[in-house]
Scaffold this motif. Structure first.
Motif, PDB file in Angstrom:
ATOM      1  N   GLY A 358     -66.568  31.373-121.175  1.00 11.53           N
ATOM      2  CA  GLY A 358     -66.141  32.207-120.054  1.00 11.53           C
ATOM      3  C   GLY A 358     -65.220  31.446-119.131  1.00 11.53           C
ATOM      4  N   GLY A 359     -64.412  32.200-118.384  1.00  6.78           N
ATOM      5  CA  GLY A 359     -63.477  31.565-117.451  1.00  6.78           C
ATOM      6  C   GLY A 359     -62.080  31.552-118.037  1.00  6.78           C
ATOM      7  N   GLY A 360     -61.110  31.953-117.225  1.00  9.33           N
ATOM      8  CA  GLY A 360     -59.725  32.102-117.686  1.00  9.33           C
ATOM      9  C   GLY A 360     -59.133  30.861-118.312  1.00  9.33           C
ATOM     10  N   ASP A 361     -59.364  29.692-117.703  1.00  5.01           N
ATOM     11  CA  ASP A 361     -58.753  28.461-118.215  1.00  5.01           C
ATOM     12  C   ASP A 361     -59.320  28.070-119.576  1.00  5.01           C
ATOM     13  OD1 ASP A 361     -57.086  28.204-116.064  1.00  5.01           O
ATOM     14  OD2 ASP A 361     -58.405  26.868-114.946  1.00  5.01           O
ATOM     15  N   SER A 362     -60.629  28.224-119.741  1.00  4.07           N
ATOM     16  CA  SER A 362     -61.248  27.872-121.031  1.00  4.07           C
ATOM     17  C   SER A 362     -60.723  28.786-122.132  1.00  4.07           C
ATOM     18  CB  SER A 362     -62.776  27.995-120.949  1.00  4.07           C
ATOM     19  OG  SER A 362     -63.269  27.210-119.902  1.00  4.07           O
ATOM     20  N   ILE A 363     -60.637  30.083-121.828  1.00  2.00           N
ATOM     21  CA  ILE A 363     -60.134  31.042-122.816  1.00  2.00           C
ATOM     22  C   ILE A 363     -58.659  30.770-123.113  1.00  2.00           C
ATOM     23  CG2 ILE A 363     -59.627  33.502-123.229  1.00  2.00           C
ATOM     24  CD1 ILE A 363     -62.254  34.153-121.765  1.00  2.00           C
ATOM     25  N   ALA A 364     -57.885  30.461-122.060  1.00  2.00           N
ATOM     26  CA  ALA A 364     -56.454  30.166-122.246  1.00  2.00           C
ATOM     27  C   ALA A 364     -56.272  28.971-123.175  1.00  2.00           C
ATOM     28  CB  ALA A 364     -55.790  29.902-120.899  1.00  2.00           C
ATOM     29  N   SER A 365     -57.107  27.935-123.009  1.00  2.00           N
ATOM     30  CA  SER A 365     -56.971  26.745-123.862  1.00  2.00           C
ATOM     31  C   SER A 365     -57.320  27.070-125.313  1.00  2.00           C
ATOM     32  CB  SER A 365     -57.833  25.595-123.343  1.00  2.00           C
ATOM     33  OG  SER A 365     -59.198  25.905-123.432  1.00  2.00           O
ATOM     34  N   LEU A 366     -58.323  27.940-125.517  1.00  2.00           N
ATOM     35  CA  LEU A 366     -58.672  28.369-126.879  1.00  2.00           C
ATOM     36  C   LEU A 366     -57.510  29.126-127.517  1.00  2.00           C
ATOM     37  CD1 LEU A 366     -62.304  29.619-126.238  1.00  2.00           C
ATOM     38  CD2 LEU A 366     -61.715  27.920-127.954  1.00  2.00           C
ATOM     39  N   LYS A 367     -56.887  29.992-126.726  1.00  2.00           N
ATOM     40  CA  LYS A 367     -55.772  30.805-127.246  1.00  2.00           C
ATOM     41  C   LYS A 367     -54.565  29.926-127.570  1.00  2.00           C
ATOM     42  CE  LYS A 367     -57.017  35.334-125.764  1.00  2.00           C
ATOM     43  NZ  LYS A 367     -56.613  36.646-125.398  1.00  2.00           N
ATOM     44  N   MET A 368     -54.329  28.918-126.735  1.00  2.00           N
ATOM     45  CA  MET A 368     -53.211  28.003-126.970  1.00  2.00           C
ATOM     46  C   MET A 368     -53.345  27.311-128.328  1.00  2.00           C
ATOM     47  SD  MET A 368     -52.787  26.374-123.160  1.00  2.00           S
ATOM     48  CE  MET A 368     -52.226  24.765-123.610  1.00  2.00           C
ATOM     49  N   GLU A 369     -54.583  27.040-128.698  1.00  2.00           N
ATOM     50  CA  GLU A 369     -54.841  26.333-129.957  1.00  2.00           C
ATOM     51  C   GLU A 369     -55.126  27.292-131.120  1.00  2.00           C
ATOM     52  OE1 GLU A 369     -54.691  22.779-130.167  1.00  2.00           O
ATOM     53  OE2 GLU A 369     -53.727  23.282-128.266  1.00  2.00           O
ATOM     54  N   GLY A 370     -55.189  28.610-130.800  1.00  2.00           N
ATOM     55  CA  GLY A 370     -55.450  29.600-131.854  1.00  2.00           C
ATOM     56  C   GLY A 370     -56.907  29.637-132.296  1.00  2.00           C
ATOM     57  N   TYR A 371     -57.825  29.222-131.397  1.00  2.00           N
ATOM     58  CA  TYR A 371     -59.244  29.183-131.752  1.00  2.00           C
ATOM     59  C   TYR A 371     -60.036  30.345-131.173  1.00  2.00           C
ATOM     60  CZ  TYR A 371     -58.263  24.274-132.970  1.00  2.00           C
ATOM     61  OH  TYR A 371     -57.743  23.136-133.513  1.00  2.00           O
ATOM     62  N   ASP A 372     -59.378  31.210-130.392  1.00  2.00           N
ATOM     63  CA  ASP A 372     -60.117  32.251-129.674  1.00  2.00           C
ATOM     64  C   ASP A 372     -60.885  33.204-130.585  1.00  2.00           C
ATOM     65  OD1 ASP A 372     -57.252  32.755-130.093  1.00  2.00           O
ATOM     66  OD2 ASP A 372     -57.667  34.765-129.353  1.00  2.00           O
ATOM     67  N   LYS A 373     -60.367  33.453-131.789  1.00  2.00           N
ATOM     68  CA  LYS A 373     -61.038  34.391-132.712  1.00  2.00           C
ATOM     69  C   LYS A 373     -62.245  33.746-133.395  1.00  2.00           C
ATOM     70  CE  LYS A 373     -57.934  37.886-132.565  1.00  2.00           C
ATOM     71  NZ  LYS A 373     -57.291  37.556-131.307  1.00  2.00           N
ATOM     72  N   LYS A 374     -62.409  32.423-133.210  1.00  2.00           N
ATOM     73  CA  LYS A 374     -63.495  31.724-133.903  1.00  2.00           C
ATOM     74  C   LYS A 374     -64.734  31.552-133.025  1.00  2.00           C
ATOM     75  CE  LYS A 374     -60.275  29.368-136.959  1.00  2.00           C
ATOM     76  NZ  LYS A 374     -59.677  28.115-137.379  1.00  2.00           N
ATOM     77  N   ILE A 375     -64.667  32.051-131.793  1.00  2.00           N
ATOM     78  CA  ILE A 375     -65.780  31.919-130.848  1.00  2.00           C
ATOM     79  C   ILE A 375     -66.665  33.167-130.947  1.00  2.00           C
ATOM     80  CG2 ILE A 375     -66.343  31.680-128.373  1.00  2.00           C
ATOM     81  CD1 ILE A 375     -64.950  29.192-129.650  1.00  2.00           C
ATOM     82  N   SER A 376     -67.982  33.004-130.802  1.00  2.00           N
ATOM     83  CA  SER A 376     -68.893  34.158-130.901  1.00  2.00           C
ATOM     84  C   SER A 376     -68.544  35.222-129.874  1.00  2.00           C
ATOM     85  CB  SER A 376     -70.351  33.734-130.712  1.00  2.00           C
ATOM     86  OG  SER A 376     -70.692  32.708-131.606  1.00  2.00           O
ATOM     87  N   TYR A 377     -68.322  34.804-128.624  1.00  2.00           N
ATOM     88  CA  TYR A 377     -67.953  35.786-127.596  1.00  2.00           C
ATOM     89  C   TYR A 377     -67.166  35.136-126.469  1.00  2.00           C
ATOM     90  CZ  TYR A 377     -68.023  39.696-124.406  1.00  2.00           C
ATOM     91  OH  TYR A 377     -67.620  40.715-123.579  1.00  2.00           O
ATOM     92  N   LEU A 378     -66.059  35.791-126.093  1.00  2.00           N
ATOM     93  CA  LEU A 378     -65.262  35.368-124.941  1.00  2.00           C
ATOM     94  C   LEU A 378     -65.604  36.289-123.789  1.00  2.00           C
ATOM     95  CD1 LEU A 378     -61.694  35.019-126.577  1.00  2.00           C
ATOM     96  CD2 LEU A 378     -63.373  33.209-126.233  1.00  2.00           C
ATOM     97  N   SER A 379     -66.085  35.731-122.702  1.00  2.00           N
ATOM     98  CA  SER A 379     -66.436  36.558-121.543  1.00  2.00           C
ATOM     99  C   SER A 379     -65.212  36.778-120.666  1.00  2.00           C
ATOM    100  CB  SER A 379     -67.535  35.881-120.725  1.00  2.00           C
ATOM    101  OG  SER A 379     -67.786  36.633-119.561  1.00  2.00           O
ATOM    102  N   THR A 380     -65.062  38.018-120.194  1.00  2.00           N
ATOM    103  CA  THR A 380     -63.882  38.362-119.379  1.00  2.00           C
ATOM    104  C   THR A 380     -64.056  38.012-117.912  1.00  2.00           C
ATOM    105  OG1 THR A 380     -64.733  40.580-118.988  1.00  2.00           O
ATOM    106  CG2 THR A 380     -63.288  40.292-120.897  1.00  2.00           C
ATOM    107  N   GLY A 381     -65.244  37.587-117.520  1.00  2.00           N
ATOM    108  CA  GLY A 381     -65.490  37.308-116.103  1.00  2.00           C
ATOM    109  C   GLY A 381     -65.740  35.844-115.850  1.00  2.00           C
TER     110      GLY A 381
END
Length: 402
Positions: A358-381
């Motif tokens: 959770g948290g914008g910066d953590s999600i942004a870093s996952l997306k930068m590396e292309g790992y966001d689809k490999k996480i069980s759940y990304l929280s929007t808040g």
């Protein structure tokens, strides 16, 4: 957390007007191109259900911090082309949130159509939790749907007061359902050990309660980023010019937390840090032990020994929660720590661990590396996600409960 709450599946929206509170406060660049659309993507199914059942959708959201003063910079108009493309529909727009003009546009809407209202925060009454403002908003629809998890920790008019005017005709949307489900899933993982919680970011004040609440839950609590320096300081370490919240009250609480964690041996801090003598993307860096940062220098990322230390703990974890970067990752020279964490959490998830980020910066870093689809759940808040971990019912969820 979801008992006694009606969901969007409890209603048929045929001929109904859904007043849908969303959180479209998304990060944008200077050209208003959306950098991370996760919040919008997760809300699309809620909108689609309402329009597929022949209902009308009135979208209400905030954006930025206009503090009650309308401005072009904080207008929601930039969302129209993006939403039109996603929903394959024309998005109608109204430059107000309350008043005769809004009612007129809603009356002209046909079933299956969508109207986006202007930024709620253009009205100071929104953040003041004003009852009259909420009452005026309530006249615009006959079913209230909250799908704004990212704003549900706020005591604002559209979150906590507005639902009261809808009696039984209020519910949560699919995004909210998903958030509650995965947070419950994380908090029910007590037997799926080891449980690792990694907290980063700059401010420790917002996360003290969470650390306290999770001491008896987690096997490992890893602290990185700006949050680690107060811990180093209270133990007599030298932190140079590293960013820190100077607050005697916080220091006292941290000492208590540190002692509790020491007894259980669950708190783990970085071993080394990459330091610079200015807060910019400089190549003039050194690697030093975290407790020996010279004056005039500041820690801007975890060092190689810390990366290995944290990654080794994450690798053996069965349940992982991550909130906040471990360095100033928007500077490429200080992004390796956060990128390494993103990678190891993705790899450990692929091997069967449950991960919640959770948290914008953590999600942004996952997306930068292309790992966001490999996480069980990304929280929007960000804030709402953290508040939920304090075992508190969020104000926005409480307001929907029967």
């Amino acid at each position: 957390m979801i008992k006694n709450i009606k969901t969007i599946n409890d209603f048929n929206f045929n001929n109904q007007i859904a007043l849908l509170r969303v959180d479209f406060n998304v990060p944008v660049n200077k050209y208003y191109k959306i950098i991370d659309d996760t919040r919008i993507q997760y809300t699309i199914p809620t909108i689609q259900k309402i329009i597929s059942e022949n209902g009308k959708v009135i979208l209400i959201s905030h954006f930025g911090r206009p503090k009650g003063i309308p401005s072009e910079r904080d207008s929601l108009k930039f969302l129209i082309p993006f939403l039109s493309k996603k929903l394959k529909k024309t998005i109608n727009f109204c430059e107000n949130c309350i008043g005769e003009n809004v009612k007129k546009q809603i009356n002209e809407l046909k079933n299956g159509e969508i109207l986006l209202l202007e930024n709620l925060r253009f009205y100071k009454e929104e953040e003041e939790e004003n009852k009259n403002f909420a009452f005026e908003l309530s006249k615009l629809g006959n079913i209230y749907v909250n799908d704004a998890f990212g704003a549900s920790h706020r005591s604002h008019a559209s979150i906590t007061i507005l639902p009261k005017f809808f009696g039984e005709k209020k519910c949560i949307g699919f995004l909210m359902q998903k958030e509650i489900k995965f947070l419950n899933k994380f908090l029910s993982k007590k037997n799926n050990n080891p449980i690792t919680i990694l907290l980063g970011g700059a401010k420790i004040s917002s996360k003290i309660d969470i650390i306290e609440n999770l001491i008896d839950f987690a096997d490992y609590i890893l602290i990185g980023g700006g949050m680690s320096y107060p811990f180093i300081k209270i133990n007599g370490g030298k932190i140079g010019n590293s960013i820190i919240e100077n607050n005697n009250k916080i220091e006292k609480i941290l000492k208590i937390i540190f002692n509790k964690c020491q007894k259980k041996n669950i708190l783990h801090l970085p071993k080394d840090v990459i330091i610079a003598n200015s807060f910019k993307n400089t190549k003039n860096t050194k690697i030093v032990p975290i407790h020996s940062i010279p004056n005039g220098w500041m820690g801007l990322d975890i060092g190689p020994a810390s990366i290995k230390y944290f990654c080794d703990i994450i690798k053996k974890s069965k349940t992982i929660l991550w909130n906040g970067p471990v360095g100033v990752f928007e500077f490429s020279n200080f992004s390796l720590g956060t990128r390494s964490i993103a990678k190891i959490i993705a790899q450990t998830t692929e091997k069967g661990a449950f991960s919640l980020v959770g948290g914008g910066d953590s999600i942004a870093s996952l997306k930068m590396e292309g790992y966001d689809k490999k996480i069980s759940y990304l929280s929007t808040g960000g804030g709402a996600f953290l508040e939920s971990l304090k075992n508190k019912i969020l104000p926005g969820i409480k307001a929907i409960k029967k």
